[in-house]
Design an enzyme around this catalytic site. Structure first.
Site, PDB file in Angstrom:
ATOM      1  N   GLY A  13      38.363  19.552 -19.624  1.00 44.27           N
ATOM      2  CA  GLY A  13      37.008  19.147 -19.983  1.00 44.27           C
ATOM      3  C   GLY A  13      36.501  19.874 -21.206  1.00 44.27           C
ATOM      4  N   HIS A 233      54.287  24.255  -3.973  1.00 40.34           N
ATOM      5  CA  HIS A 233      54.754  25.477  -4.636  1.00 40.34           C
ATOM      6  C   HIS A 233      55.501  26.310  -3.602  1.00 40.34           C
ATOM      7  CE1 HIS A 233      54.872  29.171  -6.956  1.00 40.34           C
ATOM      8  NE2 HIS A 233      54.349  28.525  -7.995  1.00 40.34           N
ATOM      9  N   SER A 247      52.484  33.560  -8.025  1.00 38.71           N
ATOM     10  CA  SER A 247      52.913  32.857  -9.234  1.00 38.71           C
ATOM     11  C   SER A 247      54.425  32.902  -9.458  1.00 38.71           C
ATOM     12  CB  SER A 247      52.209  33.457 -10.452  1.00 38.71           C
ATOM     13  OG  SER A 247      52.727  32.932 -11.651  1.00 38.71           O
ATOM     14  N   ARG A 282      60.529  23.491  -8.666  1.00 37.80           N
ATOM     15  CA  ARG A 282      59.766  23.799  -7.455  1.00 37.80           C
ATOM     16  C   ARG A 282      60.118  22.889  -6.287  1.00 37.80           C
ATOM     17  NH1 ARG A 282      53.962  24.775 -10.569  1.00 37.80           N
ATOM     18  NH2 ARG A 282      54.553  26.768 -11.509  1.00 37.80           N
ATOM     19  N   HIS A 339      50.278  22.456  -4.113  1.00 33.83           N
ATOM     20  CA  HIS A 339      49.848  23.191  -5.300  1.00 33.83           C
ATOM     21  C   HIS A 339      49.369  22.293  -6.433  1.00 33.83           C
ATOM     22  CE1 HIS A 339      49.685  26.235  -8.383  1.00 33.83           C
ATOM     23  NE2 HIS A 339      50.641  25.658  -9.088  1.00 33.83           N
ATOM     24  N   GLU A 363      44.610  17.381 -14.482  1.00 31.69           N
ATOM     25  CA  GLU A 363      45.338  17.070 -13.254  1.00 31.69           C
ATOM     26  C   GLU A 363      44.913  15.758 -12.619  1.00 31.69           C
ATOM     27  OE1 GLU A 363      46.715  19.235  -9.053  1.00 31.69           O
ATOM     28  OE2 GLU A 363      45.345  20.259 -10.428  1.00 31.69           O
ATOM     29  N   LEU A 379      48.738  23.848 -18.053  1.00 31.94           N
ATOM     30  CA  LEU A 379      47.741  24.263 -19.038  1.00 31.94           C
ATOM     31  C   LEU A 379      47.967  23.530 -20.359  1.00 31.94           C
ATOM     32  CD1 LEU A 379      47.531  28.112 -18.373  1.00 31.94           C
ATOM     33  CD2 LEU A 379      45.733  26.422 -17.974  1.00 31.94           C
TER      34      LEU A 379
END
Length: 546
Positions: A13, A233, A247, A282, A339, A363, A379
């Site tokens: 955003g 995850h 992480s 993953r 996740h 997402e 990201l």
């Protein structure tokens, strides 16, 4: 062009608002909370980019191939190429906005290994990359606020799109201060509301991301894509309130997964996949953990204490605060948990949906990740999506704006429904039903699914949809929780239908009754809604690209 309405204030955003301002286009950015509470700040791992020398043998082409391969070949190549080619410029832009990335003694970007990648290319900022990026974006955003190019409206919730004849003219929003619905008219709307966490209860993500906006727009004609692909995850820590993300950075720094058998540690991923087993994608690791069926531990005790205190400090703090574990001395008990959602609003390469003037980024949009997302690409996609949507909107810039239809009757009807909702009486309160739905969704859309579990899930959610209008709307909770439940339920049903329809196993969608990939499903699933009817098709021609 008068203005663009942006719904959501995370990385995607903020990127949208800043990119529009740089192009001389004003925007209004609405959200229920400030950016510092957005899910984006929870991203600790890093952002993928090939920065050139001294990246050695790595290349943009290899980043592209890793992304497409990791997504099991159902993401559009053209979209992925644009994403990966823009990565280095995005990192440079973020650094120019104030993001402080970790560098080596020679001033080069430090990089860590993430799963599914052939080379180290995940650039990071200590143990708090998301926080650093959001901080830089907020500073830039405030500059444009001072210049009058961005207007921020906090404590404001999306209610519905103002859509007519396949075109979006703005949105109806709920103002928490006035406790009223109000229209915001705009020449384009960008949805940046994140994934569908609350629909599944305890996940690693923010509970403010519940999928409502996507669900509501779905009922208003927007198509959804690849909903069946839900990423588990592999390493999360169970706590009372949620699943805390451990992480992938821990494994990128050398952490190893194991289970105990007859007093011996079994490093199962290394046995199965070789020395890089702990950095498999993953979906592969989560499925391997599921198959073993034992308590799995993540061991970082052998890693240099300086690295634990700097690069893994957030993981160290989480384990200490919530479970009293000193990760420098004790392995971490971990388990897979939901996740990330590869599915969302179906968008073209310019991030516009099938509804003219309605865009989706981050997402809540499905475009780059196919059947499974690589760590470090979220990201990157969030920032790039905002920039791409802004560029597309700039391309349609015109001093002549189309006439806005009269939405007064629709607004009046919605206000009436809104006020009447509090008068419903039932023994089932809305929050109870939301909890029941989350339990069902987790049960029937686990790491491994089958026909019976998916059909049971559809039957159960049909019941919830049937009683939604009769629920006890609790006036003691935020009205948003009351009016959002119906669309969230319809989104849940769309996910279950998508999963039942895809009769194969691919990426994060694993069917025990259809364990192999099938060429006839090497395509994106597109689902639409029309007056209670759900229609699904498979896009084999360009994966919904332009």
């Amino acid at each position: 062009m008068r203005k663009v309405l942006i719904i959501g204030c995370g990385v995607s955003g903020l990127s949208s608002a800043i990119s529009l301002a740089e192009k001389g286009i004003k925007s209004v950015l609405i959200s229920p909370f400030p950016p510092e509470r957005a899910q984006s700040v929870m991203a600790t791992g890093g952002i993928n980019a090939v920065m050139g020398i001294p990246d050695g043998e790595d290349s943009i082409e290899k980043h592209i191939e890793d992304t497409i391969s990791g997504g099991c070949f159902i993401a559009g190549r053209q979209a992925v190429e644009g994403l990966c080619k823009a990565a280095s410029k995005i990192v440079e832009n973020l650094e120019g906005m104030g993001t402080v990335f970790t560098k080596d003694k020679d001033g080069n970007f430090s990089k860590r290994a993430f799963g599914g990648q052939s080379y180290k290319r995940t650039i990071f900022s200590g143990a708090s990359t998301g926080k650093q990026i959001v901080t830089g974006l907020v500073l830039k955003c405030r500059k444009y606020e001072a210049d009058g190019m961005i207007e921020r409206m906090m404590w404001t919730d999306f209610h519905s799109g103002l859509i007519k004849d396949g075109k979006c003219y703005g949105a109806l929003v709920y103002n928490e201060a006035t406790r009223e619905l109000m229209p915001i008219y705009a020449d384009a709307v960008i949805v940046a509301t994140g994934g569908q966490n609350t629909l599944f209860g305890k996940t690693t993500g923010s509970t403010t991301c519940d999928g409502y906006a996507a669900g509501k727009l779905f009922t208003q004609g927007a198509e959804l894509k690849n909903l069946e692909f839900i990423q588990y995850h592999p390493t999360t820590l169970e706590t009372v309130h949620k699943k805390m993300l451990i992480s992938e950075a821990a494994r990128g720094e050398g952490g190893r997964l194991f289970y105990n058998k007859d007093g011996e540690r079994i490093y199962f991923l290394e046995d199965m996949f070789g020395p890089r087993g702990n950095l498999m994608p993953r979906d592969v690791i989560s499925k391997s953990m599921y198959d073993i069926g034992e308590q799995i531990y993540l061991d970082v005790t052998f890693i240099d204490k300086k690295i634990i205190k700097t690069r893994l400090s957030e993981i160290n703090d989480i384990c200490e605060k919530y479970r009293g574990i000193d990760i420098a001395k004790t392995p971490i008990p971990v388990e897979p948990s939901i996740h990330f959602f590869m599915g969302g609003l179906a968008v073209k390469n310019n991030h516009e949906t099938n509804i003219e003037g309605l865009y989706a980024v981050g997402e809540c949009a499905s475009i780059y990740h196919g059947a499974n997302r690589l760590g470090g690409n979220s990201l990157l996609a969030a920032f790039y999506g905002g920039y791409t949507a802004a560029t597309s909107i700039e391309g349609t810039y015109s001093s002549k704006t189309s006439e806005t239809p009269d939405f007064s009757k629709y607004i009046e009807e919605e206000n009436s429904k809104f006020k009447a909702a509090g008068e419903n009486k039932s023994k089932f309160p809305v929050m109870y039903i939301r909890d029941m739905v989350a339990e069902d969704m987790n049960k029937n859309l686990g790491i491994v699914r089958d026909k019976n579990s998916l059909e049971e899930g559809i039957k159960n959610i049909d019941y919830y949809i049937d009683i939604a209008s009769k629920l006890n709307y609790d006036n003691n909770v935020l009205p948003y929780f009351n009016y959002s439940v119906s669309a969230i339920l319809k989104l849940g049903k769309a996910i279950l239908i998508s999963a039942e329809s895809r009769k194969e196993s691919r990426g994060a969608h694993i069917r025990s009754d259809f364990p192999e990939k099938r060429d006839d499903y090497k395509a994106a699933s597109i689902i639409s809604y029309n007056d209670g009817k759900y229609d699904i098709r498979y896009d084999t021609d360009g994966m919904y690209e332009n």
